[in-house]
Design an enzyme around this catalytic site. Sequence first.
Site, PDB file in Angstrom:
ATOM      1  N   PHE A 436     -64.096 -40.420 -80.129  1.00 19.30           N
ATOM      2  CA  PHE A 436     -63.244 -41.604 -80.260  1.00 19.30           C
ATOM      3  C   PHE A 436     -64.090 -42.736 -80.830  1.00 19.30           C
ATOM      4  O   PHE A 436     -65.284 -42.826 -80.540  1.00 19.30           O
ATOM      5  CB  PHE A 436     -62.675 -42.049 -78.905  1.00 19.30           C
ATOM      6  CG  PHE A 436     -61.654 -41.108 -78.319  1.00 19.30           C
ATOM      7  CD1 PHE A 436     -60.310 -41.242 -78.616  1.00 19.30           C
ATOM      8  CD2 PHE A 436     -62.054 -40.087 -77.464  1.00 19.30           C
ATOM      9  CE1 PHE A 436     -59.370 -40.375 -78.069  1.00 19.30           C
ATOM     10  CE2 PHE A 436     -61.128 -39.219 -76.917  1.00 19.30           C
ATOM     11  CZ  PHE A 436     -59.777 -39.357 -77.228  1.00 19.30           C
ATOM     12  N   ASP A 438     -64.193 -45.639 -79.885  1.00 19.28           N
ATOM     13  CA  ASP A 438     -64.740 -46.421 -78.770  1.00 19.28           C
ATOM     14  C   ASP A 438     -66.128 -45.951 -78.358  1.00 19.28           C
ATOM     15  O   ASP A 438     -66.878 -46.706 -77.727  1.00 19.28           O
ATOM     16  CB  ASP A 438     -63.814 -46.309 -77.553  1.00 19.28           C
ATOM     17  CG  ASP A 438     -62.395 -46.707 -77.875  1.00 19.28           C
ATOM     18  OD1 ASP A 438     -61.984 -47.797 -77.476  1.00 19.28           O
ATOM     19  OD2 ASP A 438     -61.692 -45.918 -78.545  1.00 19.28           O
ATOM     20  N   HIS A 482     -60.088 -45.750 -75.507  1.00 24.53           N
ATOM     21  CA  HIS A 482     -59.652 -44.710 -76.437  1.00 24.53           C
ATOM     22  C   HIS A 482     -58.734 -45.276 -77.516  1.00 24.53           C
ATOM     23  O   HIS A 482     -57.947 -44.542 -78.105  1.00 24.53           O
ATOM     24  CB  HIS A 482     -58.912 -43.585 -75.693  1.00 24.53           C
ATOM     25  CG  HIS A 482     -59.754 -42.861 -74.694  1.00 24.53           C
ATOM     26  ND1 HIS A 482     -60.005 -43.363 -73.447  1.00 24.53           N
ATOM     27  CD2 HIS A 482     -60.416 -41.682 -74.773  1.00 24.53           C
ATOM     28  CE1 HIS A 482     -60.783 -42.527 -72.780  1.00 24.53           C
ATOM     29  NE2 HIS A 482     -61.047 -41.498 -73.556  1.00 24.53           N
TER      30      HIS A 482
END
Length: 692
Positions: A436, A438, A482
């Site tokens: 992800f 993130d 996410h």
Amino acid sequence: MLTSGTSSTAEISKEILEKAYRLMCMAKAMTDIYEENKEITSKYVHATSRGHEAVQLACAMQLKPYDYVSPYYRDDSILLGIGMSPYECMLQLMAKRDDPFSGGRTYYCHPSLKDDDKPKIPHQSSATGMQAIPTTGIALGVRYNEIHQLNKEDEKPVVVCSIGDAAMTEGEVSEALQMASLKQLPILYLVQDNEWDISANAKETRAQNAAEFAQGFKGIEVVSLEGNDFVECYTRLKDVLEIMRKERRPFLVHAKVPLLGHHTSGVRKEWYRDDLEEHAQRDPFPKFKNQLLEQGWETAELEKIEAESRKEAEADYQKALAAEDPKPEDLFTHDFAPTPVTKEEGEREPAGKEKTVMVDAALFAIKEIMEDHPEALLYGQDVGRRLGGVFREAATLAEKFGDERVFNTPIQEAFIIGSTVGMSAAGCEPIVEVQFADYIWPGLNQLFTEVSRSCYLSNGKWPVSSIIRVPIGAYGSGGPYHSSSVESVLTNIRGIKIAYPSTGADLKGLMKAAFLDPNPVVMLEHKGLYWSKIKGTEDAKTVEPSKDYIIPFGKGRIAYQADEEKISRGESLCIITYGMGVYWGKEAWKKYPGQVEVVDLRTLYPLDEELIVERVKAHGKCLVVTEEPVNNTFAQSLAARIQQACFRYLDAPVMTIGSENMPAIPLNSTLEATMILNGGKVSAKVQDLLNY
């Protein structure tokens, strides 16, 4: 398992001993000359190997041209040991144009080398400990090539990662050791322990030394030796390297050495050290000289070698001093290696095919790449056989190509990204995935320090050919960890290319172009578009393009057109956007028929400035749409560039719109919807701008 024991000069040929002594004299002479001329040489920061010469030469002199080595900033004796001349090293010392490593771009003993007759050295940075991951990536590539028989059968390369004991405390070093142990890679971590960081001593910064630390990594054999004793170092490293060439497994050699020089030319040892006398007693130079005398060498013979070395070093110093400096125009070379993809080719919409979802377009692209290119492989978290990616974006690939070409890594974003430097240097074409956006942050150190700068700081010798896939964006209550958009951070890293496609056809075409490009590419893939489950994103599904379809980077497209009549009457505007913004723009395009044009950038770097300027001039009004919170972003920067380039043609200020400026995207669906941009908000902004 190696056993320790005493070594004698009788075990080493006279030819090798003489060469080693001559090189040790040369390293000492170079250090002395730099210090004697410090008002000149201190213009650019440098460090030397003084005190470390014995172990460095003992290792370097046993490496072969097909080996790889990553010296660190105190390793000029390694450079001498592999065959570099003092003159070549001094060209870098003085940042001269003909510096063979970087063309005057980086510090002394930050080498990069691709000579046929010497071990290969990919780009080396100043960030202590950061070389461990790229160098382990080389070993991973060497292992891959051997498994798939992609190298010469008679060559068994070893990879040497030279590193200081203080740098072993870096977290990323642990990621490297983990992978070396897990995969049993042919890498030697040569740890030089002089007991100092800069002014911080080992007692105040380390709970254990590197040898003790490495005991926790099963499968890495650890050897400790006296790094100031050339004879011991040579004989024991000879055994280590022979085992590695035969058994293909990792070693860590911990060498205790004195630090006889300054930390660097700018941080003087006398400012903070109280152990100079003790370290001087362990000087490898007189120790080696005495060993040779004890074995029957003549004093006059050794003094003659020392005098010759000093004379050669002085001559090379004067020659380097007179060498040409870089020209101003040299600044602008080698930021990227030339790409062969310069125009759109292949068939975008083959007849007789049904539309497919975007995630499958990427899957099919990688499958075709791996079918045609044995040097291509895919790795990352959960992309292996059991799952095939958390978005099923790698489904079936491990079954088709095997677990050595498609495999899981530990949770190591730094290794995933940084290892591509080494994999590329070994001739592989890595496609990797950060699960992800993130979680890209742990990998930014490697992306910025190693990946992005390799081509430029190696003067074009070592571009990093890699694709880094990053699922991005908010979708379905992904929550604060996410859902993030990170493109503004990435677009501020020079030396990488960035794609952000909004359709399956573009994703496949850009993926193919990225693979053919010799430079690092970050592929941002909006997970909300993967399956077109969000209302209004149906156009992300496209007919799968032909196998040979490619799109050059830096070429945008007009996704949705305005009417020429309304453009000519000044009743239109253009939206400049990418990713999910294309479909928010489409909603405004439908609400204001003929008045809105949506330009899809497709790549954020390079940027299709020609198309942007052309369309903004045509409309006179422009809205830049991003999913990121707007403040201090790529979108604002782009708006400023448009304003500057198109000012005389504008009928209104260039506007930007994005998500709300909050620290994170909440999990709750109501809060998420409030924060994230949508088509309705874009349409309202379009109305304001049309009425301006």
